[in-house]
Design a protein around this motif. Structure first.
Motif, PDB file in Angstrom:
ATOM      1  N   UNK A   9       0.643  -1.048   0.089  1.00  0.00           N
ATOM      2  CA  UNK A   9       0.131  -0.009  -0.080  1.00  0.00           C
ATOM      3  C   UNK A   9       0.929   1.168   0.181  1.00  0.00           C
ATOM      4  N   UNK A  10       0.666   1.958  -0.949  1.00  0.00           N
ATOM      5  CA  UNK A  10       1.340   3.521  -1.000  1.00  0.00           C
ATOM      6  C   UNK A  10       0.920   4.344   0.121  1.00  0.00           C
ATOM      7  N   UNK A  11       1.552   5.295   0.427  1.00  0.00           N
ATOM      8  CA  UNK A  11       1.409   6.270   1.584  1.00  0.00           C
ATOM      9  C   UNK A  11       0.088   6.917   1.316  1.00  0.00           C
ATOM     10  N   UNK A  12      -0.101   7.443   0.035  1.00  0.00           N
ATOM     11  CA  UNK A  12      -1.151   8.244  -0.206  1.00  0.00           C
ATOM     12  C   UNK A  12      -2.677   7.338   0.095  1.00  0.00           C
ATOM     13  N   UNK A  13      -2.476   5.831  -0.048  1.00  0.00           N
ATOM     14  CA  UNK A  13      -3.800   5.053   0.222  1.00  0.00           C
ATOM     15  C   UNK A  13      -3.843   4.316   1.510  1.00  0.00           C
ATOM     16  N   UNK A  14      -2.964   4.994   2.354  1.00  0.00           N
ATOM     17  CA  UNK A  14      -2.835   4.089   3.633  1.00  0.00           C
ATOM     18  C   UNK A  14      -4.109   4.578   4.450  1.00  0.00           C
ATOM     19  N   UNK A  15      -4.807   3.455   5.132  1.00  0.00           N
ATOM     20  CA  UNK A  15      -5.895   3.657   5.987  1.00  0.00           C
ATOM     21  C   UNK A  15      -6.003   2.493   6.931  1.00  0.00           C
ATOM     22  N   UNK A  16      -6.252   2.493   8.295  1.00  0.00           N
ATOM     23  CA  UNK A  16      -6.287   1.224   9.115  1.00  0.00           C
ATOM     24  C   UNK A  16      -7.088   0.352   8.628  1.00  0.00           C
ATOM     25  N   UNK A  17      -8.131   0.669   7.977  1.00  0.00           N
ATOM     26  CA  UNK A  17      -9.280  -0.245   7.677  1.00  0.00           C
ATOM     27  C   UNK A  17      -8.554  -1.014   6.351  1.00  0.00           C
ATOM     28  N   UNK A  18      -7.968  -0.442   5.491  1.00  0.00           N
ATOM     29  CA  UNK A  18      -7.385  -0.996   4.337  1.00  0.00           C
ATOM     30  C   UNK A  18      -6.456  -2.247   4.885  1.00  0.00           C
ATOM     31  N   UNK A  19      -5.584  -1.593   5.539  1.00  0.00           N
ATOM     32  CA  UNK A  19      -4.529  -2.661   6.312  1.00  0.00           C
ATOM     33  C   UNK A  19      -5.148  -3.798   6.881  1.00  0.00           C
ATOM     34  N   UNK A  20      -6.104  -3.636   7.887  1.00  0.00           N
ATOM     35  CA  UNK A  20      -6.708  -4.729   8.397  1.00  0.00           C
ATOM     36  C   UNK A  20      -7.341  -5.613   7.415  1.00  0.00           C
ATOM     37  N   UNK A  21      -7.904  -5.182   6.662  1.00  0.00           N
ATOM     38  CA  UNK A  21      -8.802  -6.001   5.735  1.00  0.00           C
ATOM     39  C   UNK A  21      -7.991  -6.964   4.764  1.00  0.00           C
TER      40      UNK A  21
END
Length: 484
Positions: free
Chosen positions: A468-480
Motif C-alpha cells: 500500500x502506498x502512503x497516499x492510500x494508507x488507512x487502518x481499515x485497508x491494512x486490516x482488511x
C-alpha cells in the motif's frame, strides 16, 4: 504510597483507588513509578510509607503469593510461564489436584484448567505445551492462572505490547466480560489510543508523582502526552524525506522454513522506509530474520545493491550491509549485564583491538561515540540493564550503525517504550532515511507503521497480500488485507 531507594524517590505520596468492575489506566514514561506502584500492590516491593486497604481490610502483602491469595495478581509484560509444561499445567501449577493416593489427578487437572481457559476464549488444546502457543494464547494462560486462584484485581503490564490488532480486540472482549463478572483491572500501557477504548478512568504519573487523574477515558491524546512527559510532543511522527530512485534491497520469491512466510517479493530504495504489517503469526519476524541471515530461506533470493547474498548466514548479511534490530532486545539484542561499551564492542571488535588484544580505552571511546550519536542517557560504563527501554533500544541500533550498514531491519522498534522515548526512536528512523539507508519496520502498532512508512507491505498467514502506498494508507485497508 511512597517508595525511596538510595538517592532516588521512585514513588512520592501517590493515591489510587479502583472500584469493582472498573478498568483504571496507569500512564507515565519509563521511570514514572508505574512498575514500582504495581510491584507494591502485587507484593513484590515493600513500600517506604503509605497505607492500603483491599476489600475494606488493611492490606500490605509481604510476597506475591500473599497478594495472590488475597485476590491481587500482576500479569507481567514478559510472561512467566513454564514452556515445557502444558497450558493446563501452567494454570494449576502449585495447586495440583490429587487423587486418593497422592498422585496428580490429570483428569481433574484438565477439567479445572479447561473451564477457566474456555471462559477466556482459549482456542488451542489445553494439553498443548506453552512453547507451542502464540503470544496471545500465552497471555490467556497467564490470566487464567490468576483467575484460577480467584484473583479479583488484575494488574496488566503492557498487555498488548506483542499483540496485533485482532489479538488486542480479543483481549479487550475478555476484559469486558470479566468486568461484568466483577473483576477489576489496573491497565498499564504506552499505547494511548487503546487506553481510550478500554479504560474507565486514567491516572497519570510523572517522576514518581501523580500529576493528573481523569474521570473518563475521553481525553485528547495530546493532553495525555503533555501530562506524561511534562512538555508538548508536537509531532510524534517526523516528516520523512523523499526516497531516492536507486534500489538497495531486493527480496524476490522468498520462502521460509515450514512455510512461515512464502513467495514474498518487495524492494526498498535508498532513504525509503517500508513497513511490514500483519497480525501476530503472519510471518513478519520470520521474514526479517531470513533477510538478516538468522534463519534459512528454502526458496527465493535477497539482493543488496544488486548483489545476491546467501540466506542462513548472519556474517554474510552483515558483510553486505544488512543488520537486524530484533523484536526482543533484552534477550536477542543486548547482553544485559554488560556495559554500553561492551555491548557496542560485540559487533565492532575490529575497532577495539590493538596488537591482538582488546584495548579498554578504545571500548570506552566506542561506547561514548554511540552514546553521543544516539543521544543515550548513560555512560559507556553503564550496564545495559540499568538503562530505560528507549535507551536500550538506542544502544542496539547504535552498535549496528557503527558498521555503516546499507539496510536496517527494525522489528517492533518501540515495543514497551514510553511515548517520549518513542518520539526519539522515530527521529532515529528519520535520520536513517536521511542518510540514504534502506529501512524496514515491522510493527503491530498500526498508527506507528503508517506514521513512519513510505509504503506498507501486508502479510497474512505467511502470504503477501499487497503493498500500500502512503497516499492510500488507512487502518481499515491494512486490516482488511491482514485478516484475509
Amino acid at each position: 504510597m511512597s517508595k525511596a531507594y538510595p538517592g532516588t524517590q521512585a514513588l512520592d505520596d501517590v493515591d489510587l483507588d479502583v472500584g469493582p468492575g472498573e478498568v483504571v489506566a496507569l500512564l507515565g514514561e519509563n521511570g514514572a513509578g508505574k512498575s514500582t506502584l504495581a510491584g507494591i500492590l502485587a507484593g513484590l516491593t515493600e513500600p517506604s510509607a503509605g497505607e492500603m486497604t483491599w476489600l475494606g481490610e488493611r492490606y500490605r502483602p509481604p510476597s506475591p503469593g500473599s497478594a495472590l491469595e488475597a485476590g491481587v495478581a500482576l500479569i507481567h509484560q514478559e510472561m512467566r510461564l513454564l514452556p515445557e509444561l502444558s497450558a493446563a499445567e501452567n494454570v494449576v501449577i502449585g495447586r495440583w489436584p490429587t487423587g486418593a493416593h497422592g498422585f496428580v489427578d490429570h483428569r481433574r487437572l484438565l477439567a479445572e484448567a479447561a473451564e477457566v481457559l474456555q471462559s477466556l476464549g482459549f482456542q488451542p488444546d489445553p494439553e498443548t505445551l506453552v512453547r507451542h502457543l502464540s503470544v496471545a494464547a500465552q497471555q490467556q494462560v497467564e490470566i487464567a492462572k490468576a483467575l484460577a486462584q480467584n484473583a479479583k484485581l488484575l494488574i496488566l503490564d503492557e498487555p498488548t505490547a506483542a499483540l496485533g490488532q485482532s489479538e488486542t480486540e480479543a483481549l479487550f472482549s475478555r476484559i469486558r466480560e470479566l468486568k461484568e463478572r466483577g473483576h477489576s483491572f489496573i491497565y498499564v500501557s504506552h499505547r494511548l489510543a487503546e487506553i481510550r477504548t478500554i479504560a474507565d478512568r486514567i491516572v497519570v504519573l510523572r517522576d514518581g508523582r501523580k500529576v493528573a487523574e481523569h474521570e473518563s477515558s475521553d481525553v485528547e491524546v495530546d493532553r495525555l502526552v503533555t501530562e506524561m512527559v511534562g512538555r508538548s510532543v508536537d509531532r510524534l511522527f517526523p516528516r520523512m524525506p523523499d526516497p531516492a530512485e536507486d534500489v538497495v534491497l531486493e527480496v524476490e520469491g522468498l520462502t521460509g522454513a515450514d512455510d512461515r512466510f512464502r513467495d514474498v517479493t518487495f524492494s526498498v530504495r535508498a532513504g525509503e522506509v517500508v513497513g511490514i504489517a500483519g497480525i501476530v503469526g503472519a510471518g513478519r519476524t520470520e521474514l526479517v530474520r531470513a533477510i538478516a541471515g538468522a534463519d534459512q530461506a528454502t526458496a527465493g533470493s535477497v539482493r543488496v545493491s544488486g548483489r545476491r547474498i546467501r540466506t542462513g548466514s548472519v556474517p554474510e548479511a552483515i558483510t553486505n550491509g544488512v543488520v537486524l534490530v530484533p523484536e526482543d532486545r533484552r534477550h536477542h539484542g543486548l547482553v544485559a549485564d554488560l556495559t554500553v561499551g561492551d555491548n557496542t564492542m560485540l559487533t565492532n571488535f575490529s575497532k577495539v583491538m590493538r596488537h591482538g588484544r582488546i584495548d579498554r580505552s578504545r571500548v570506552a571511546q566506542l561506547g561514548q561515540r554511540v552514546i553521543n550519536s544516539m543521544k543515550i542517557k548513560g555512560r559507556s560504563e553503564t550496564r545495559a540493564e540499568a538503562l530505560s527501554g528507549g535507551n536500550q533500544q538506542k544502544v542496539v541500533i547504535g552498535k549496528w550503525l557503527e558498521l555503516g550498514p546499507r539496510v536496517v531491519l527494525l522489528d517492533e522498534p518501540t515495543r514497551g517504550i514510553d511515548v517520549g522515548a518513542r518520539a526519539a526512536i522515530y527521529d532515529v528512523v528519520r535520520g536513517l532515511a536521511e542518510q540514504g539507508l534502506a529501512v524496514v519496520v515491522v510493527s503491530s502498532d498500526l498508527e506507528e507503521v503508517m506514521g513512519l512508512s513510505h509504503r506498507i507491505m501486508v502479510l497474512a498467514q505467511g502470504a503477501q497480500q499487497g503493498i500500500i502506498e502512503r497516499s492510500e494508507m488507512t487502518p481499515e485497508r491494512i486490516m482488511a488485507l491482514a485478516t484475509v
